[in-house]
Design a protein around this motif. Structure first.
Motif, PDB file in Angstrom:
ATOM      1  N   GLU A 197      24.136   4.197  43.332  1.00 38.72           N
ATOM      2  CA  GLU A 197      24.097   3.925  44.762  1.00 38.72           C
ATOM      3  C   GLU A 197      23.913   2.431  45.009  1.00 38.72           C
ATOM      4  O   GLU A 197      24.277   1.937  46.053  1.00 38.72           O
ATOM      5  CB  GLU A 197      22.977   4.733  45.418  1.00 38.72           C
ATOM      6  N   ASN A 198      23.341   1.710  44.033  1.00 38.08           N
ATOM      7  CA  ASN A 198      23.118   0.286  44.210  1.00 38.08           C
ATOM      8  C   ASN A 198      24.407  -0.474  44.450  1.00 38.08           C
ATOM      9  O   ASN A 198      24.451  -1.370  45.274  1.00 38.08           O
ATOM     10  CB  ASN A 198      22.382  -0.299  43.002  1.00 38.08           C
TER      11      ASN A 198
ATOM     12  N   GLU B  33      25.419   0.118  47.930  1.00 34.12           N
ATOM     13  CA  GLU B  33      24.460  -0.483  48.858  1.00 34.12           C
ATOM     14  C   GLU B  33      24.595  -1.999  48.919  1.00 34.12           C
ATOM     15  O   GLU B  33      24.310  -2.601  49.946  1.00 34.12           O
ATOM     16  CB  GLU B  33      23.030  -0.112  48.450  1.00 34.12           C
TER      17      GLU B  33
ATOM     18  N   ASN C  65      26.873   4.668  56.458  1.00 39.93           N
ATOM     19  CA  ASN C  65      26.043   3.694  57.168  1.00 39.93           C
ATOM     20  C   ASN C  65      26.304   3.722  58.673  1.00 39.93           C
ATOM     21  O   ASN C  65      26.044   2.750  59.368  1.00 39.93           O
ATOM     22  CB  ASN C  65      26.286   2.284  56.621  1.00 39.93           C
TER      23      ASN C  65
END
Length: 114
Positions: free
Chosen positions: A3-4, A7, A43
């Motif tokens: 997920e980094n 993100e 998002n």
């Protein structure tokens, strides 16, 4: 999936893409519908990783890879996560491999994920 990577990437919304691509928002939606680009609403508003656009155009090798991954059952979010995350068999992210011109290798791996 990492997920980094998702993100920390820059994202472009439909209006941003319209400006970067020099297209109308309707044409941008058509590019999404036709799998030239893939986006996420994780998002809020639908957005596409900025790295999927190169020199003011969608990355040309992205479409076939997106289709291969979706044929393997991946959702749009999973496609994006896989494209951005480090892939051990490639030694880098699939996106980095595509940017370096290794679409056959990326698609071969994508087809094994079904």
């Amino acid at each position: 999936m990492s997920e980094n990577a998702a993100e920390t990437t820059a994202w472009l919304t439909i209006p941003d893409l319209a400006e970067v691509l020099g297209e109308t928002p309707g044409r941008v939606r058509r590019l999404l519908d036709d799998k030239h680009l893939v986006g996420s609403k994780r998002n809020g508003a639908l957005a596409v990783p900025a790295a999927f656009v190169v020199d003011g155009r969608p990355l040309s090798s992205l479409r076939g890879t997106v289709i291969a991954l979706q044929d393997a059952g991946f959702s749009d979010d999973e496609v994006i996560d896989w494209m951005l995350a480090e892939e051990d068999t490639l030694g880098r992210s699939p996106l980095a491999a595509l940017l370096d011109g290794h679409k056959s290798e990326v698609r071969r791996i994508a087809r094994t994920l079904a």
